[in-house]
Design a protein around this motif. Structure first.
Motif, PDB file in Angstrom:
ATOM      1  N   GLU A 138       3.252  -8.647 -14.579  1.00 50.79           N
ATOM      2  CA  GLU A 138       2.185  -8.392 -13.390  1.00 50.79           C
ATOM      3  C   GLU A 138       2.232  -9.369 -12.368  1.00 50.79           C
ATOM      4  O   GLU A 138       1.819  -8.946 -11.454  1.00 50.79           O
ATOM      5  N   ASN A 139       3.031 -10.431 -12.557  1.00 52.88           N
ATOM      6  CA  ASN A 139       3.358 -11.448 -11.661  1.00 52.88           C
ATOM      7  C   ASN A 139       4.528 -11.209 -10.814  1.00 52.88           C
ATOM      8  O   ASN A 139       5.123 -12.027  -9.994  1.00 52.88           O
ATOM      9  N   TYR A 140       5.188 -10.009 -10.903  1.00 52.36           N
ATOM     10  CA  TYR A 140       6.365  -9.626 -10.289  1.00 52.36           C
ATOM     11  C   TYR A 140       6.116  -9.152  -8.894  1.00 52.36           C
ATOM     12  O   TYR A 140       5.385  -8.178  -8.904  1.00 52.36           O
ATOM     13  N   THR A 141       6.691 -10.008  -7.798  1.00 51.72           N
ATOM     14  CA  THR A 141       6.236  -9.584  -6.445  1.00 51.72           C
ATOM     15  C   THR A 141       7.271  -8.956  -5.656  1.00 51.72           C
ATOM     16  O   THR A 141       7.130  -8.472  -4.629  1.00 51.72           O
ATOM     17  N   SER A 142       8.664  -9.079  -6.527  1.00 51.12           N
ATOM     18  CA  SER A 142       9.706  -8.439  -5.707  1.00 51.12           C
ATOM     19  C   SER A 142       9.515  -6.982  -5.516  1.00 51.12           C
ATOM     20  O   SER A 142       9.051  -6.281  -6.469  1.00 51.12           O
ATOM     21  N   THR A 143      10.353  -6.622  -4.531  1.00 52.93           N
ATOM     22  CA  THR A 143      10.576  -5.078  -4.660  1.00 52.93           C
ATOM     23  C   THR A 143      12.028  -4.543  -5.036  1.00 52.93           C
ATOM     24  O   THR A 143      12.281  -3.405  -5.295  1.00 52.93           O
TER      25      THR A 143
END
Length: 200
Positions: A138-143
Motif C-alpha cells: 500500500e506504501n508503493y508510490t512508484s509507477t
C-alpha cells in the motif's frame, strides 16, 4: 522450470513467462537445453549475484528474453548489465520483503530495470514458499510495474485478486514452489487451476 517434458506441458498452457534458474546452489538449477517454446513465451534466466559476463553468456546460449536478478545486485551493476545486454532484453530486479520495506531504496533502480519483483525474505533467495505482508505494498508510490511473488499457491489466489483490485501497477503473478510436486517440477493440475483463475 527444469525438466524438458514438464517444460513442454506448461508451455502448452501459454504462460507469459517461464523461468530457468542459473544459480548452482538451487535445487531447481537448470543445466540443460531449453526445448523450443511458443514465441509468445518469454524465457527468463534467474541469477543470484552472478557476473555480467556469465549473464550475457546464458542470455546468448539460451536465447533468453529477460533476466531476473535475485541477489544483492547494485544499481551500478544493473547499469552495467543494461549497457551490455541487447536493448530488448528485460531486466527484472528482485527485492525481498518481510513485515516492512523502505520503498525509497528502489529509486536508483527505476531507470535501469524494466520491472521490480517483490518476494518474501527467507533463508534462500526465492522458492521459500512463504508470503510476506502484502499490505506493505500500500506504501508503493512508484509507477514502475512489478511482479507479485512470495509463496503464492491456490489458497492465496483470492488474496491475490484483492491485491489486483488495488491501485497498484501489478504486472504479473510469479508462482513457483506451491505449484510443484518436486523442485522444478510443476503440478499441471495446479497450474491449470491458476490459469482458470486469471486467464480471461
Amino acid at each position: 522450470m527444469k525438466y524438458p517434458d514438464n517444460i513442454l506441458e506448461v508451455a502448452a498452457m501459454l504462460p507469459d513467462y517461464m523461468g530457468f534458474i542459473f544459480w548452482e546452489k538451487s535445487a531447481r538449477y537448470f543445466d540443460g537445453v531449453i526445448p523450443e517454446l511458443p514465441k509468445s513465451i518469454k524465457k527468463v534466466g534467474v541469477f543470484v549475484n552472478e557476473t555480467a559476463a556469465i549473464i550475457n553468456e546464458k542470455v546468448a546460449k539460451h536465447d533468453l528474453q529477460a533476466v531476473q536478478l535475485h541477489g544483492k545486485e547494485s544499481a551500478s551493476f544493473c547499469e552495467t548489465l543494461r549497457n551490455q545486454l541487447p536493448k530488448d532484453i528485460q531486466i527484472i530486479k528482485v527485492f525481498s520483503i518481510q513485515d516492512e520495506f523502505d520503498f525509497s531504496t528502489l529509486e536508483p533502480f527505476e531507470s535501469l530495470c524494466d520491472y521490480f519483483l517483490f518476494d518474501t525474505k527467507g533463508k534462500l533467495p526465492g522458492g521459500n514458499g512463504t508470503t510476506f505482508d502484502w499490505k506493505v505494498l500500500e506504501n508503493y508510490t512508484s509507477t514502475k510495474p512489478f511482479f507479485l511473488s512470495g509463496g503464492i499457491g491456490v489458497e492465496e489466489l483470492e488474496a491475490v485478486k484483492q491485491i489486483l483490485k488495488m491501485n497498484l501497477p501489478v504486472y504479473a503473478i510469479d508462482v513457483n514452489s506451491k505449484f510443484e510436486t518436486a523442485p522444478g517440477l510443476k503440478n499441471i493440475k495446479l497450474v491449470t487451476e491458476l490459469q482458470r483463475n486469471f486467464k480471461p
